[in-house]
Write an enzyme that holds these catalytic residues in place. Sequence first.
Site, PDB file in Angstrom:
ATOM      1  N   LYS A   9      26.483  -5.230  39.070  1.00 42.07           N
ATOM      2  CA  LYS A   9      25.189  -5.850  39.332  1.00 42.07           C
ATOM      3  C   LYS A   9      24.994  -6.029  40.848  1.00 42.07           C
ATOM      4  O   LYS A   9      25.943  -5.869  41.631  1.00 42.07           O
ATOM      5  CB  LYS A   9      25.114  -7.163  38.555  1.00 42.07           C
ATOM      6  CG  LYS A   9      25.155  -6.954  37.022  1.00 42.07           C
ATOM      7  CD  LYS A   9      25.162  -8.271  36.259  1.00 42.07           C
ATOM      8  CE  LYS A   9      25.176  -8.029  34.748  1.00 42.07           C
ATOM      9  NZ  LYS A   9      25.216  -9.318  33.984  1.00 42.07           N
ATOM     10  N   TYR A  49      17.684  -4.987  28.673  1.00 37.49           N
ATOM     11  CA  TYR A  49      17.901  -6.350  28.175  1.00 37.49           C
ATOM     12  C   TYR A  49      16.846  -6.780  27.153  1.00 37.49           C
ATOM     13  O   TYR A  49      16.609  -7.968  26.978  1.00 37.49           O
ATOM     14  CB  TYR A  49      17.942  -7.330  29.347  1.00 37.49           C
ATOM     15  CG  TYR A  49      19.262  -7.347  30.089  1.00 37.49           C
ATOM     16  CD1 TYR A  49      20.462  -7.623  29.434  1.00 37.49           C
ATOM     17  CD2 TYR A  49      19.314  -7.109  31.465  1.00 37.49           C
ATOM     18  CE1 TYR A  49      21.677  -7.656  30.120  1.00 37.49           C
ATOM     19  CE2 TYR A  49      20.525  -7.141  32.161  1.00 37.49           C
ATOM     20  CZ  TYR A  49      21.701  -7.425  31.478  1.00 37.49           C
ATOM     21  OH  TYR A  49      22.901  -7.464  32.159  1.00 37.49           O
ATOM     22  N   ASN A 112      26.948 -12.828  37.599  1.00 42.67           N
ATOM     23  CA  ASN A 112      28.284 -12.589  37.047  1.00 42.67           C
ATOM     24  C   ASN A 112      28.795 -11.159  37.261  1.00 42.67           C
ATOM     25  O   ASN A 112      29.653 -10.689  36.518  1.00 42.67           O
ATOM     26  CB  ASN A 112      28.359 -13.028  35.584  1.00 42.67           C
ATOM     27  CG  ASN A 112      27.395 -12.275  34.685  1.00 42.67           C
ATOM     28  OD1 ASN A 112      26.669 -11.399  35.151  1.00 42.67           O
ATOM     29  ND2 ASN A 112      27.401 -12.604  33.403  1.00 42.67           N
ATOM     30  N   HIS A 115      28.176  -5.788  34.118  1.00 45.19           N
ATOM     31  CA  HIS A 115      27.757  -5.647  32.714  1.00 45.19           C
ATOM     32  C   HIS A 115      28.672  -4.667  32.000  1.00 45.19           C
ATOM     33  O   HIS A 115      29.091  -3.677  32.592  1.00 45.19           O
ATOM     34  CB  HIS A 115      26.322  -5.097  32.638  1.00 45.19           C
ATOM     35  CG  HIS A 115      25.983  -4.517  31.295  1.00 45.19           C
ATOM     36  ND1 HIS A 115      25.600  -5.298  30.234  1.00 45.19           N
ATOM     37  CD2 HIS A 115      26.030  -3.243  30.824  1.00 45.19           C
ATOM     38  CE1 HIS A 115      25.413  -4.519  29.177  1.00 45.19           C
ATOM     39  NE2 HIS A 115      25.665  -3.264  29.505  1.00 45.19           N
ATOM     40  N   GLU A 126      22.491   2.425  25.953  1.00 46.94           N
ATOM     41  CA  GLU A 126      22.365   2.089  27.375  1.00 46.94           C
ATOM     42  C   GLU A 126      22.635   3.308  28.258  1.00 46.94           C
ATOM     43  O   GLU A 126      21.986   3.475  29.301  1.00 46.94           O
ATOM     44  CB  GLU A 126      23.316   0.931  27.707  1.00 46.94           C
ATOM     45  CG  GLU A 126      22.897  -0.353  26.995  1.00 46.94           C
ATOM     46  CD  GLU A 126      23.968  -1.438  26.983  1.00 46.94           C
ATOM     47  OE1 GLU A 126      25.062  -1.226  27.561  1.00 46.94           O
ATOM     48  OE2 GLU A 126      23.712  -2.499  26.369  1.00 46.94           O
TER      49      GLU A 126
HETATM   50  P1  ATP Z   1      26.107  -8.348  30.005  1.00 46.93           P
HETATM   51  O1  ATP Z   1      25.199  -7.916  28.859  1.00 46.93           O
HETATM   52  O2  ATP Z   1      25.390  -8.430  31.333  1.00 46.93           O
HETATM   53  O3  ATP Z   1      27.378  -7.555  30.045  1.00 46.93           O
HETATM   54  P2  ATP Z   1      27.149 -10.425  28.356  1.00 46.93           P
HETATM   55  O4  ATP Z   1      27.120  -9.397  27.266  1.00 46.93           O
HETATM   56  O5  ATP Z   1      28.457 -11.075  28.665  1.00 46.93           O
HETATM   57  O6  ATP Z   1      26.581  -9.839  29.715  1.00 46.93           O
HETATM   58  P3  ATP Z   1      24.640 -11.436  27.354  1.00 46.93           P
HETATM   59  O7  ATP Z   1      24.527 -12.522  26.348  1.00 46.93           O
HETATM   60  O8  ATP Z   1      24.379 -10.035  26.937  1.00 46.93           O
HETATM   61  O9  ATP Z   1      26.076 -11.576  28.043  1.00 46.93           O
HETATM   62  O10 ATP Z   1      23.683 -11.839  28.565  1.00 46.93           O
HETATM   63  C1  ATP Z   1      23.274 -10.854  29.488  1.00 46.93           C
HETATM   64  C2  ATP Z   1      23.262 -11.442  30.866  1.00 46.93           C
HETATM   65  O11 ATP Z   1      22.267 -12.449  30.931  1.00 46.93           O
HETATM   66  C3  ATP Z   1      24.539 -12.152  31.300  1.00 46.93           C
HETATM   67  O12 ATP Z   1      25.522 -11.290  31.792  1.00 46.93           O
HETATM   68  C4  ATP Z   1      24.031 -13.060  32.390  1.00 46.93           C
HETATM   69  O13 ATP Z   1      23.847 -12.323  33.616  1.00 46.93           O
HETATM   70  C5  ATP Z   1      22.666 -13.450  31.850  1.00 46.93           C
HETATM   71  N1  ATP Z   1      22.748 -14.720  31.132  1.00 46.93           N
HETATM   72  C6  ATP Z   1      23.277 -14.936  29.905  1.00 46.93           C
HETATM   73  N2  ATP Z   1      23.212 -16.230  29.565  1.00 46.93           N
HETATM   74  C7  ATP Z   1      22.594 -16.845  30.604  1.00 46.93           C
HETATM   75  C8  ATP Z   1      22.200 -18.209  30.869  1.00 46.93           C
HETATM   76  N3  ATP Z   1      22.428 -19.179  30.003  1.00 46.93           N
HETATM   77  N4  ATP Z   1      21.597 -18.455  32.061  1.00 46.93           N
HETATM   78  C9  ATP Z   1      21.360 -17.478  32.949  1.00 46.93           C
HETATM   79  N5  ATP Z   1      21.702 -16.188  32.765  1.00 46.93           N
HETATM   80  C10 ATP Z   1      22.308 -15.874  31.608  1.00 46.93           C
HETATM   81 MG    MG Z   2      25.418  -8.248  26.818  1.00 49.46          MG
END
Ligand code: ATP
Ligand code: MG
Length: 137
Positions: A9, A49, A112, A115, A126
């Site tokens: 990211k 997303y 974070n 992804h 994706e």
């Molecule tokens: P990613 O899909 O990015 O690998 P993930 O699968 O661990 O992450 P997801 O639930 O798919 O988590 O959420 C996608 C992204 O949305 C997260 O990586 C984070 O950047 C953001 N995100 C998730 N929860 C929150 C939250 N509570 N507040 C802010 N951002 C969030």
């Molecule tokens: Mg995810």
Amino acid sequence: SEMSYVMIKPDGVQRGLVGDIISRFERKGFQLKGLKLYQTPQAVAEEHYKDLKEKPFYPALVGYICSGPVVCMVWEGKGVVASARKLIGATNPLASEPGTIRGDFAIEVGRNVIHGSDSPENGERETAIWFGSEGLV
Ligand code: ATP
Ligand code: MG
């Protein structure tokens, strides 16, 4: 065989973590099938997303992904989807184990670093979104 779409990211790129992150996947033994630096159009981030569209953080999430260049990758290998998620660590970096990418490099869920696809089906979906007709090696 199985593919995961993995993306560094904008915060990870800006902080100079690209080499370290790629190295972790290489050393684990997965095979790199696609790689590019990319300024994400809003429509692409929204499609990626789309399952999170109703979440309160969705607009900020799309803005974050488009805030600077990302590194798009496709990694291939047996069990790569689940293994990549282990290398990456928990979504909230304060809950990620040390030794994982998020556990080592991040504090905030909204920044974070990386992804990884959450299922083989999403790995395919994706990869199509981000690499489309470019094709993979
Ligand atoms: P990613 O899909 O990015 O690998 P993930 O699968 O661990 O992450 P997801 O639930 O798919 O988590 O959420 C996608 C992204 O949305 C997260 O990586 C984070 O950047 C953001 N995100 C998730 N929860 C929150 C939250 N509570 N507040 C802010 N951002 C969030
Ligand atoms: Mg995810």
